[in-house]
Structures are given as structure tokens and as C-alpha cells.
Design a protein around this motif. Structure first.
Motif, PDB file in Angstrom:
ATOM      1  N   PHE A  34      -7.373  36.995  82.196  1.00  0.00           N
ATOM      2  CA  PHE A  34      -7.083  36.410  81.109  1.00  0.00           C
ATOM      3  C   PHE A  34      -5.558  36.994  80.554  1.00  0.00           C
ATOM      4  N   PRO A  35      -5.451  38.275  80.300  1.00  0.00           N
ATOM      5  CA  PRO A  35      -4.407  38.754  79.753  1.00  0.00           C
ATOM      6  C   PRO A  35      -3.127  38.411  80.842  1.00  0.00           C
ATOM      7  N   TYR A  36      -3.297  38.713  81.965  1.00  0.00           N
ATOM      8  CA  TYR A  36      -2.126  38.432  83.118  1.00  0.00           C
ATOM      9  C   TYR A  36      -1.907  36.839  83.081  1.00  0.00           C
ATOM     10  N   LEU A  37      -2.685  36.033  83.048  1.00  0.00           N
ATOM     11  CA  LEU A  37      -2.560  34.503  82.781  1.00  0.00           C
ATOM     12  C   LEU A  37      -1.585  34.350  81.618  1.00  0.00           C
ATOM     13  N   CYS A  38      -2.010  34.904  80.505  1.00  0.00           N
ATOM     14  CA  CYS A  38      -1.525  34.568  79.317  1.00  0.00           C
ATOM     15  C   CYS A  38       0.084  35.254  79.303  1.00  0.00           C
ATOM     16  N   TYR A  39       0.144  36.276  79.836  1.00  0.00           N
ATOM     17  CA  TYR A  39       1.800  36.643  79.974  1.00  0.00           C
ATOM     18  C   TYR A  39       2.388  35.862  81.148  1.00  0.00           C
TER      19      TYR A  39
END
Length: 586
Positions: A34-39
Motif C-alpha cells: 500500500f505505501p508504495y502504491l500510494c507513492y
């Protein structure tokens, strides 16, 4: 002497159900995906498609599966025999995906276990280039010269990357070069299978006790890592990269597909996990309220994990003097390269390394527990009188564990990573789950009936569900899921390992066979039942679409049902009679 048939059992308390479900839905995807997709897909702007999928697909399907599990008190296959026999293939398809997941997911935990063991070394082995596995191209951030810039070292690899690829994986040149088994990973794998076996071998009696630790301790670790990350220099830049809105990204269909995939994975819908977990609830548990709180917990954990991850990646970028985009990764790249490299730069690196990998292992163990429990429950409920006898469950679980273990040995060889990625990309991918969820929402919303689902919630909990869920079950969820499923095929790209290795044709063929093995369960089962039934085609179709009128009466709830008011019982029977034109005596 007649053998004793054991009861199916229930959770000892509501807390056990909540912890087991939370442990299942809050997993590795919340931390490393999730954090990477959000970035990657617009920062704060990514939250818009994410929330759209939460509201239209995630929460409604989460509610739907939890309700029918508690309602039928059955596993992920036998529940369909009571609700809509025509759709039983959905249960088989979900079970197939879970078997593939059991074979691949625990390998990630074995890698994490190995890193945890190495974390107790006097010096973290991925922090230096002075080891036998390092090459001349290795670059040590801890000993870097101030006059040497990372941007000028385009032909180098980091010490963390070489440790991962050359020490842990010893990766070969391709899927055809299998090589030998990595014995250290094998030992970690054996230890984890033993832990998993004895954690769930007694069913919910043992699983319910284990989750008190495995579901709560990761939050302690996450909080520690969050506080530490926010205190590091460069943390603000990392958070800024994580959440900086880029509204232009919202026009890209890939962003919406990524948000949809994240929701379906992190909410564990479509594969039967929620059905099985809620089937061990007591009939009158307020599953409606539980679902709302669990959905909120899942999404909030993803967002908070993003702060913990990107604050550390911001520190790493600050130390290297490069943009955060050069160090941000997803999946194994984050867990086994970027984050370990960042921890090696901190004071007391062993402490933070232990915290991080302990958190990963415990997050993953919960998900692995539930996947194995779902497989066990679904099989046992299909053969109730045979399998609900003393000792049968333990033997079946041992057989299943050994089957998965010996099947996955090829994935821990020197060429095993290529096969692992093939399974992960095709067998357990979002398109397979999208397909199952489309027919799940259609079967329950239209054939079984959204009105009947509302009556079930009211009957079990005494709570009137929000009418918006009915709109989702009938229209929004199937339409949004179908659109995402179609887009996933339109935008399909063949798997490439590390963005450069192209698999041979036979490997792609194997991947599609794995994907279709779950997808074809749905139409295949429906055609089989229609072809082998008795009567005319219309009679067979009507029979397979008609729910069991007695499915709401279970041994645990019969006494409670007798106490219902006469008017409520009459209304309930009227709803059941409206589902199909069949004469029954109540």
C-alpha cells in the motif's frame, strides 16, 4: 463401539474472532504494498480511488461474506449448497487460490525468518561489502567517500541487494536453471511449518489462543518503527513523497486497477477466508458492527504503515543524497533490500532489524494460519460425518502441510524465485479474485436476494443494515468489479522478473494454466450440475438457484428461533418462499 463425532465448535469469545479476522486482513500487503502504491500513483490523490473501492467493493464484499458465513455456519464450499448450489464453483475457485497462497506465502516468511536470524549478528551482513558473496561492483553506503556520489556509480549494486540476490537466493540465470536447494531457507521453512501446524491443529480452540499474540504484537512493532522513523533526519521528505497529491494520475486506468487490486487483496475477499472465520461465530453475534470496525482498522493500518515505511525511506534518501523515488520499492524489494539497507545506516541497527522482521513474520503468520484453517474447514465440512471424528483433522492437516511443503521445495532452489514470481503473478493475482467476486455478488445479490440478506442481518443481529449495502450488492459491486476485471485483461503485460528477464513460452503457458484453474471452477461446476441433474433444463436451473429453506435453522439457534415473535417468523418465512417457486412444509 460407535465413534464419537466432534462438534464443529465456536470461537471461545468475540475477541478471538476479531483478532483472527484482523490478523488475516492486516498482512504484508499493508506494509510493503500500500505505501508504495500510494507513492507511485499520485500520493494523496491515490486515496480517492482507494476509498472508492473500499466503499463500493471492499466493505460490501467483506460484509457479504461475513454475514453468509455466520448465517450458514458452514465452510466456503458447503455454504453455497445452502444459499445457491449453482454457484458452488465459487467456493472451489477460492479454495484453489488459497492452496496456491499457502504454497507461496510462507516462503516470504522463511526469507524474513532468515533475515531475523542474521539480525542478531554483531554486524548486519547486508551492511558491508567485505563478505565472500560480494562482487567488485558492491557499494558500501557506510564507508562511502564524501567525494563519491551515488549518481556517478551507475554500474554498482548495494550491499543489501547483493546479500539478497547472492547470499539468500543465490539466484540463477533463469527458470530453466533450477540449481540446488538453499538449505538455510529450507530450515527456516521447516520451522515455520511446525509453528503453523501446532498453532491450528485443534481448530479454533488453538487458533483463537495464538492470535492473542500474533495479531497484537505486530502493532507494537509498527508503533516502535513509526516513532523511530519520524525521529530520523529526512523523514519529512519521505512523508512528503508518500502523500504529495498528483491529481493528474487519476486519469490513468492503471491507478484505479492498482487501487482495486490492493482492496481485494488486503480485505481478503473472494477466497472464502471471511466466510470460514465468521462461521465459527455464534448465530446472534453482531457481525454487522464487527465488519465496519474491521474494515476501518484495515485501511487505517495501511495508512499508518505508510508513515512508518516512508519516514525511514526518506532518511535513507537523505543519507545517500538521492531522491526518495530512487529508494522506494514495493514487495520483496522493500522488505529485503531497501528497508534493511536503511536500518543498517541507523544507530543500533540490530535492534531495528529485529523489530522489523519480527513484525513481518507475525503479520504473515496470521494470514498463513487463516489460509490453512479455511482449507481445513472447507474440506472437513464437505465430509462432515467422516472428518468430524477425533484425530481426523490433525491427520488431514499433516497431509496438507506435507503436500505444500514438498511441492514448494522447488521454489527455494537457486532458480526457485522465478517460479515463485510466476505463481504469485498468475495463480494468486487480482484477475482471478475479481472473477470470483463478480459472480459472488451476482449470486447472492440477485439469485439469493439482497432483500433476504437484509432480513438475515436483521434476524441475526437485530440491526437494520444501511440501504447503501443493498445498492452495492445489486449494482455497484458487480459493475465496478467487472470493469476492473476487463481492464486487467486489456492492460495485461507478461511477467518480467526484475524488469528484464523474459520467461520462456512454456512458463507463460504454465502461468495461464494456474490462473484458469481457479477461474474455470465457476462455469465448470455450474455446467456439470446442470448436465447431471434430473428433470428439464428449467427445472434443474430453478432447483440449483433455490436456497435451502431450512438453512437458517441450525442446532445452535433452534432454541433461539422458537422464542421469536410470531409476526417476525411469518415475515421471515415469506421472504424465503419468495426466493423460488417450490412447495415446502415449514
Amino acid at each position: 463401539m460407535e465413534q464419537v463425532v466432534e462438534g464443529r465448535g465456536h470461537w471461545a469469545s468475540k475477541v478471538e474472532f476479531l483478532l483472527a479476522t484482523a490478523g488475516n486482513v492486516v498482512g504484508l500487503g499493508n506494509v510493503w504494498r500500500f505505501p508504495y502504491l500510494c507513492y507511485k500513483y499520485g500520493g494523496g490523490a491515490f486515496l480517492l480511488p482507494y476509498l472508492v473501492f473500499v466503499v463500493t467493493c471492499g466493505a460490501p464484499l467483506f460484509m457479504l461474506e461475513s454475514v453468509i458465513g455466520q448465517y450458514t455456519q458452514e465452510g466456503s464450499i458447503t455454504c453455497w449448497r445452502k444459499l445457491c448450489p449453482l454457484a458452488e464453483g465459487i467456493g472451489y475457485g477460492g479454495l484453489t487460490i488459497l492452496v496456491y497462497s499457502c504454497m507461496t506465502y510462507i516462503i516470504i516468511l522463511a526469507w524474513s525468518f532468515l533475515y531475523l536470524v542474521f539480525s542478531f549478528s554483531p554486524q548486519l551482513p547486508w551492511s558491508t561489502c567485505d563478505n565472500y558473496w560480494n562482487t567488485n561492483d558492491c557499494f558500501d553506503f557506510l564507508k562511502r567517500n564524501g567525494t563519491i556520489q551515488w549518481t556517478n556509480r551507475t554500474n554498482t549494486t548495494s550491499a543489501a541487494t547483493e546479500f539478497w540476490e547472492r547470499r539468500v537466493l543465490a539466484i540463477s540465470g533463469g527458470i530453466e536453471e533450477i540449481g540446488s536447494i538453499r538449505w538455510e531457507v529450507l530450515l527456516c521453512l521447516i520451522a515455520l511449518w511446525i509453528i503453523c501446524y501446532f498453532s491450528i491443529w485443534k481448530g479454533v480452540k488453538s487458533t483463537g489462543k495464538v492470535v492473542y499474540f500474533t495479531a497484537t504484537f505486530p502493532y507494537v512493532m509498527l508503533l516502535i518503527l513509526l516513532i523511530r522513523g519520524l525521529s530520523l533526519p529526512g523523514a519529512y521528505e519521505g512523508i512528503q513523497f508518500y502523500l504529495l497529491p498528483e491529481p493528474s494520475q487519476l486519469m490513468d486506468t492503471q491507478v484505479w486497477m492498482a487501487a482495486g487490486s490492493q482492496i481485494f487483496f488486503s480485505y481478503s475477499v473472494g477466497v472464502g477466508s471471511l466466510i470460514v472465520l465468521s462461521s465459527y461465530n455464534k448465530y446472534n453475534n453482531n457481525v454487522y458492527k464487527d465488519c465496519l470496525w474491521l474494515c476501518l482498522l484495515n485501511s487505517c493500518t495501511s495508512v499508518v504503515a505508510g508513515f512508518a515505511v516512508f519516514s525511514v525511506l526518506g532518511f535513507m534518501a537523505h543519507e545517500q543524497g538521492v531522491p526518495v523515488s530512487d529508494v522506494a520499492e514495493s514487495g520483496p524489494g522493500l522488505a529485503f533490500i531497501a528497508y534493511p539497507q536503511a536500518m543498517a545506516m541507523m544507530p543500533a541497527p540490530q535492534l531495528w532489524s529485529v523489530c522489523f522482521f519480527a513484525m513481518l513474520i507475525l503479520l504473515g503468520l496470521d494470514t498463513q494460519f487463516v489460509a490453512m484453517e479455511v482449507v481445513m474447514t472447507s474440506i472437513i465440512d464437505m465430509f462432515l460425518t467422516v472428518m468430524h471424528r477425533p484425530g481426523r483433522r490433525e491427520r488431514l492437516l499433516l497431509f496438507f502441510s506435507l503436500f505444500c511443503f514438498f511441492t514448494q521445495l522447488i521454489m527455494i532452489t537457486e532458480g526457485g524465485m522465478y517460479l515463485f514470481q510466476l505463481f504469485d503473478y498468475y495463480a494468486c493475482n487480482g484477475a482471478c479474485i475479481f472473477f470470483l467476486c463478480i459472480f459472488e455478488s451476482l449470486a447472492l445479490g440477485w439469485i439469493f436476494g439482497a432483500d433476504q440478506l437484509y432480513a438475515i442481518i436483521k434476524h441475526m443481529t437485530g440491526v437494520q443494515a444501511n440501504p447503501f449495502f443493498k445498492i452495492c450488492w445489486l449494482y455497484l459491486t458487480p459493475l465496478v468489479t467487472l470493469s476492473t476485471f476487463i481492464c486487467s485483461f486489456v492492460r495485461y503485460e507478461p511477467l518480467k522478473f526484475n524488469r528484464w528477464y523474459v520467461y520462456p513460452v512454456w512458463a507463460y503457458t504454465l502461468g495461464w494454466v494456474l490462473a484458469l484453474s481457479s477461474i474455470l471452477m465457476v462455469p465448470g461446476w455450474a455446467l456439470l450440475k446442470l448436465a447431471t441433474g434430473s428433470g428439464t433444463f428449467i427445472q434443474r436451473l430453478r432447483h440449483l438457484c433455490c436456497p435451502d429453506p431450512e438453512c437458517h435453522v441450525t442446532p445452535k439457534t433452534e432454541t433461539e428461533l422458537q422464542k421469536l415473535e410470531a409476526t417476525k417468523r411469518a415475515d421471515w418465512l415469506l421472504i424465503l418462499n419468495s426466493c423460488c417457486v417450490v412447495n415446502h412444509e415449514y
